[in-house]
Design a protein around this motif. Structure first.
Motif, PDB file in Angstrom:
ATOM      1  N   PRO A 161      16.091 -21.768  57.550  1.00 40.37           N
ATOM      2  CA  PRO A 161      16.173 -21.237  56.178  1.00 40.37           C
ATOM      3  C   PRO A 161      17.186 -20.112  55.995  1.00 40.37           C
ATOM      4  O   PRO A 161      17.429 -19.695  54.857  1.00 40.37           O
ATOM      5  CB  PRO A 161      14.742 -20.732  55.911  1.00 40.37           C
ATOM      6  CG  PRO A 161      13.874 -21.463  56.870  1.00 40.37           C
ATOM      7  CD  PRO A 161      14.719 -21.637  58.087  1.00 40.37           C
ATOM      8  N   ARG A 162      17.774 -19.598  57.061  1.00 36.78           N
ATOM      9  CA  ARG A 162      18.789 -18.559  56.906  1.00 36.78           C
ATOM     10  C   ARG A 162      20.067 -19.103  56.262  1.00 36.78           C
ATOM     11  O   ARG A 162      20.885 -18.346  55.768  1.00 36.78           O
ATOM     12  CB  ARG A 162      19.120 -17.957  58.267  1.00 36.78           C
ATOM     13  CG  ARG A 162      17.952 -17.239  58.933  1.00 36.78           C
ATOM     14  CD  ARG A 162      18.351 -16.708  60.297  1.00 36.78           C
ATOM     15  NE  ARG A 162      17.230 -16.086  60.994  1.00 36.78           N
ATOM     16  CZ  ARG A 162      17.302 -15.598  62.230  1.00 36.78           C
ATOM     17  NH1 ARG A 162      18.450 -15.657  62.892  1.00 36.78           N
ATOM     18  NH2 ARG A 162      16.246 -15.051  62.796  1.00 36.78           N
ATOM     19  N   ARG A 198       8.674 -26.197  59.488  1.00 36.92           N
ATOM     20  CA  ARG A 198       9.875 -25.818  58.731  1.00 36.92           C
ATOM     21  C   ARG A 198       9.526 -25.274  57.354  1.00 36.92           C
ATOM     22  O   ARG A 198      10.128 -24.301  56.871  1.00 36.92           O
ATOM     23  CB  ARG A 198      10.813 -27.038  58.630  1.00 36.92           C
ATOM     24  CG  ARG A 198      12.198 -26.730  58.082  1.00 36.92           C
ATOM     25  CD  ARG A 198      12.360 -27.244  56.669  1.00 36.92           C
ATOM     26  NE  ARG A 198      11.836 -28.580  56.543  1.00 36.92           N
ATOM     27  CZ  ARG A 198      11.353 -29.066  55.416  1.00 36.92           C
ATOM     28  NH1 ARG A 198      11.294 -28.307  54.325  1.00 36.92           N
ATOM     29  NH2 ARG A 198      10.890 -30.314  55.335  1.00 36.92           N
ATOM     30  N   LEU A 199       8.516 -25.857  56.686  1.00 35.50           N
ATOM     31  CA  LEU A 199       8.083 -25.340  55.382  1.00 35.50           C
ATOM     32  C   LEU A 199       7.515 -23.924  55.504  1.00 35.50           C
ATOM     33  O   LEU A 199       7.758 -23.071  54.642  1.00 35.50           O
ATOM     34  CB  LEU A 199       7.059 -26.282  54.760  1.00 35.50           C
ATOM     35  CG  LEU A 199       7.601 -27.593  54.181  1.00 35.50           C
ATOM     36  CD1 LEU A 199       6.465 -28.497  53.726  1.00 35.50           C
ATOM     37  CD2 LEU A 199       8.570 -27.329  53.034  1.00 35.50           C
ATOM     38  N   SER A 226      12.179 -29.170  50.607  1.00 36.47           N
ATOM     39  CA  SER A 226      12.953 -28.012  51.073  1.00 36.47           C
ATOM     40  C   SER A 226      13.725 -27.379  49.923  1.00 36.47           C
ATOM     41  O   SER A 226      14.201 -28.066  49.019  1.00 36.47           O
ATOM     42  CB  SER A 226      13.937 -28.444  52.163  1.00 36.47           C
ATOM     43  OG  SER A 226      14.750 -27.359  52.571  1.00 36.47           O
ATOM     44  N   ARG A 227      13.866 -26.067  49.970  1.00 35.33           N
ATOM     45  CA  ARG A 227      14.695 -25.386  48.981  1.00 35.33           C
ATOM     46  C   ARG A 227      16.170 -25.444  49.365  1.00 35.33           C
ATOM     47  O   ARG A 227      17.048 -25.144  48.557  1.00 35.33           O
ATOM     48  CB  ARG A 227      14.257 -23.924  48.837  1.00 35.33           C
ATOM     49  CG  ARG A 227      14.632 -23.036  50.012  1.00 35.33           C
ATOM     50  CD  ARG A 227      14.602 -21.551  49.603  1.00 35.33           C
ATOM     51  NE  ARG A 227      15.213 -20.722  50.602  1.00 35.33           N
ATOM     52  CZ  ARG A 227      14.561 -20.094  51.571  1.00 35.33           C
ATOM     53  NH1 ARG A 227      13.250 -20.233  51.667  1.00 35.33           N
ATOM     54  NH2 ARG A 227      15.203 -19.341  52.442  1.00 35.33           N
ATOM     55  N   LEU A 228      16.475 -25.829  50.614  1.00 40.23           N
ATOM     56  CA  LEU A 228      17.858 -25.906  51.057  1.00 40.23           C
ATOM     57  C   LEU A 228      18.512 -27.161  50.490  1.00 40.23           C
ATOM     58  O   LEU A 228      17.918 -28.255  50.497  1.00 40.23           O
ATOM     59  CB  LEU A 228      17.959 -25.937  52.585  1.00 40.23           C
ATOM     60  CG  LEU A 228      17.895 -24.615  53.335  1.00 40.23           C
ATOM     61  CD1 LEU A 228      16.513 -23.970  53.190  1.00 40.23           C
ATOM     62  CD2 LEU A 228      18.225 -24.822  54.813  1.00 40.23           C
ATOM     63  N   THR A 282      11.070 -16.884  54.937  1.00 36.70           N
ATOM     64  CA  THR A 282      12.481 -16.467  54.854  1.00 36.70           C
ATOM     65  C   THR A 282      12.926 -16.623  53.412  1.00 36.70           C
ATOM     66  O   THR A 282      13.457 -17.662  53.012  1.00 36.70           O
ATOM     67  CB  THR A 282      13.373 -17.321  55.771  1.00 36.70           C
ATOM     68  OG1 THR A 282      12.789 -17.375  57.076  1.00 36.70           O
ATOM     69  CG2 THR A 282      14.775 -16.736  55.873  1.00 36.70           C
ATOM     70  N   SER A 318      18.622 -16.895  51.773  1.00 39.74           N
ATOM     71  CA  SER A 318      19.584 -17.471  52.703  1.00 39.74           C
ATOM     72  C   SER A 318      20.863 -16.648  52.681  1.00 39.74           C
ATOM     73  O   SER A 318      21.197 -16.014  51.683  1.00 39.74           O
ATOM     74  CB  SER A 318      19.894 -18.926  52.310  1.00 39.74           C
ATOM     75  OG  SER A 318      18.718 -19.704  52.269  1.00 39.74           O
ATOM     76  N   GLU A 370      10.398 -21.587  55.760  1.00 42.63           N
ATOM     77  CA  GLU A 370      11.058 -21.348  54.479  1.00 42.63           C
ATOM     78  C   GLU A 370      10.271 -20.335  53.640  1.00 42.63           C
ATOM     79  O   GLU A 370      10.864 -19.495  52.951  1.00 42.63           O
ATOM     80  CB  GLU A 370      11.235 -22.669  53.723  1.00 42.63           C
ATOM     81  CG  GLU A 370      12.268 -23.594  54.339  1.00 42.63           C
ATOM     82  CD  GLU A 370      12.569 -24.804  53.474  1.00 42.63           C
ATOM     83  OE1 GLU A 370      12.268 -24.741  52.254  1.00 42.63           O
ATOM     84  OE2 GLU A 370      13.103 -25.797  53.988  1.00 42.63           O
ATOM     85  N   GLU A 371       8.943 -20.403  53.711  1.00 46.64           N
ATOM     86  CA  GLU A 371       8.130 -19.434  52.969  1.00 46.64           C
ATOM     87  C   GLU A 371       8.327 -18.013  53.497  1.00 46.64           C
ATOM     88  O   GLU A 371       8.294 -17.045  52.734  1.00 46.64           O
ATOM     89  CB  GLU A 371       6.645 -19.822  53.075  1.00 46.64           C
ATOM     90  CG  GLU A 371       6.287 -21.083  52.323  1.00 46.64           C
ATOM     91  CD  GLU A 371       4.834 -21.470  52.535  1.00 46.64           C
ATOM     92  OE1 GLU A 371       4.135 -20.724  53.277  1.00 46.64           O
ATOM     93  OE2 GLU A 371       4.394 -22.489  51.980  1.00 46.64           O
TER      94      GLU A 371
END
Length: 484
Positions: A248-249, A191-192, A272-274, A198, A201, A195-196
């Motif tokens: 990450p979308r 998942r990380l 996570s950035r989310l 994508t 969002s 995120e890198e």
């Protein structure tokens, strides 16, 4: 930042299946939370990610019948839809897929158990390696009760195999604690990376985490869409690489409150950035409205509930109002041990379902019977439960100390049905009571109406009341003959 760690030995979490089956007062356990904790991986659907191998005797695979659709279970699992949406709503049985995703086992026999046979484990791992070379999937290795009981050093052999073969392998034993970091590589590392890769969002887009793929999810997706919110993905219990890669979308994770899945959520949120929120689950009309408003507020859309959503809520209220007279003739019961009072006051402990809150909103009166050890214990449990009631005049709280006292409370109760997670519960049926479980509860406006209708029908069914004389048990555990 450290990775999510295993939880400590918290007092309010079951640590093994013995919490359901092996304690001195197991006769007073109607929640089966220890068994649900043991089976929590059964609530997940990771078949597209792993190849499963199991070190066990063959009987371990046949605790429940295996057919195109499950028939009999020991427990009414809250993640299944047998009552909510019918037997086949989630089960898409395909023979070819079952063979591809099926499990291989060492099939220990009596000689293996008595004399030992480490070669079977080695042959099982070798077969697993061939499957990995063919499919490319990591191996999911389950070490069951029998090898643990006979003292076989399975874990060391699995570690040697992993070093020699280079096969990615997840090792699972029979305890809930061993399940904590099973999906770490998928939910954290993969998942990380996603995120890198994508960087941005989509606006006003959410991931629903912990929501089953069923008609309730479709309903919630529709309600959010009517308010201008798009659902990107729904992950857990369904789990695939594509779902993880697409997370990450969205800019926000909306988590379903469920203590059994909290360790999965923590891995999903790690670094996570989310943003993530975990509002109370959308059960009941008020609960669904509050859930929608909480999601909307995260995007600065306070008060943005659409007229269509408000209309749907009004229609659901009218439908429940039409049931009001029938609901008034119904009463439901719940039996808990004093140490389990939190399951009534904290919905995350009862698979996200606000048992008391939703039943109160629908208009059902409750008889709550608490197994206690003394006066102080009884008073503390009664205060905890009573403080959670919004309409305490509708409900009754009574205590009991022993098995006969419990049956006497249940038998004398005016409640037509009692809560139980056990599929066959003679403690209730022999007292003339029906059974409801977490499977009777649905989310959303439509789900609130269906839940009320379902419980009314259950309370109106006289089957166990009329035939309870045939369901009595003698002290030896056999059924007594009765007179109609």
């Amino acid at each position: 930042q450290p990775l999510p760690s295993e939880p400590g030995e918290e007092e309010d979490k079951p640590s093994s299946l013995l919490d359901s089956w092996g304690t001195g007062d197991a006769w007073a356990d109607f929640l089966a939370w220890g068994e649900l904790a043991r089976e929590q991986l059964d609530s997940m659907d990771p078949g597209n990610i792993f190849s499963f191998i199991q070190h066990s005797d063959s009987e371990c695979l046949h605790v429940n019948p295996h057919t195109g659709g499950s028939v009999v279970w020991l427990i009414n699992h809250p993640w299944e839809n047998r009552i909510r949406h019918g037997q086949g709503s989630q089960e898409k049985f395909d023979v070819a897929e079952a063979l591809e995703q099926g499990m291989i086992t060492s099939e220990l026999d009596e000689d293996d158990i008595v004399l030992g046979n480490p070669q079977k484990l080695k042959r099982l791992l070798a077969a697993g390696e061939k499957i990995h070379r063919r499919t490319g999937k990591p191996l999911f290795f389950s070490n069951t009760c029998t090898p643990v009981v006979i003292g076989e050093d399975v874990e060391s052999e699995v570690k040697r195999f992993a070093r020699r073969s280079g096969c990615p392998i997840l090792y699972l034993t029979v305890t809930p604690r061993s399940m904590v970091n099973v999906f770490n590589d998928v939910l954290v590392k993969r998942r990380l990376r996603a995120e890198e890769e994508t960087p941005e969002s989509r606006p006003n887009t959410v991931n629903l985490v912990g929501f089953r793929q069923d008609p309730e999810l479709d309903h919630l997706r529709s309600l959010l869409g009517e308010c201008g919110i798009e659902v990107n993905e729904a992950i857990i219990p369904e789990l695939t690489y594509d779902l993880v890669d697409n997370l990450p979308r969205a800019g926000l994770n909306v988590l379903y409150p469920n203590a059994q899945w909290q360790h999965l959520y923590e891995q999903l949120m790690y670094s996570s950035r989310l943003r993530s929120i975990q509002p109370p689950a959308p059960f009941g009309i008020a609960g669904t409205l509050n859930w929608l408003e909480r999601v909307l507020s995260e995007f600065g859309m306070n008060g943005a509930l659409s007229e269509k959503v408000r209309l749907r809520a009004g229609e659901a209220r009218e439908a429940i109002e039409r049931l009001r007279e029938r609901i008034a003739r119904c009463r439901l019961g719940i039996v808990v041990r004093s140490s389990q009072a939190r399951y009534l006051t904290d919905p995350s402990q009862s698979w996200g379902v606000p048992l008391v809150g939703m039943l109160e909103e629908l208009g059902f009166g409750l008889d709550v019977f608490v197994k206690v050890t003394g006066r102080q214990d009884a008073a503390a449990a009664a205060r905890q439960i009573h403080s959670f009631f919004r309409q305490p005049q509708m409900h009754v709280i009574k205590a009991f100390k022993d098995f006969d006292g419990m049956l006497e409370r249940i038998r004398a109760s005016s409640a037509q049905a009692f809560f139980s997670a056990h599929f066959f519960d003679w403690r209730l049926t022999s007292c003339g009571k029906g059974i409801f479980s977490l499977q009777h509860f649905e989310m959303g406006f439509r789900g609130a109406v269906r839940t009320a209708e379902r419980l009314v029908r259950l309370c109106s069914t006289p089957f166990y009341d009329r035939l309870s004389c045939y369901l009595q048990r003698a002290k030896a555990g056999t059924f007594r003959e009765g007179e109609p």
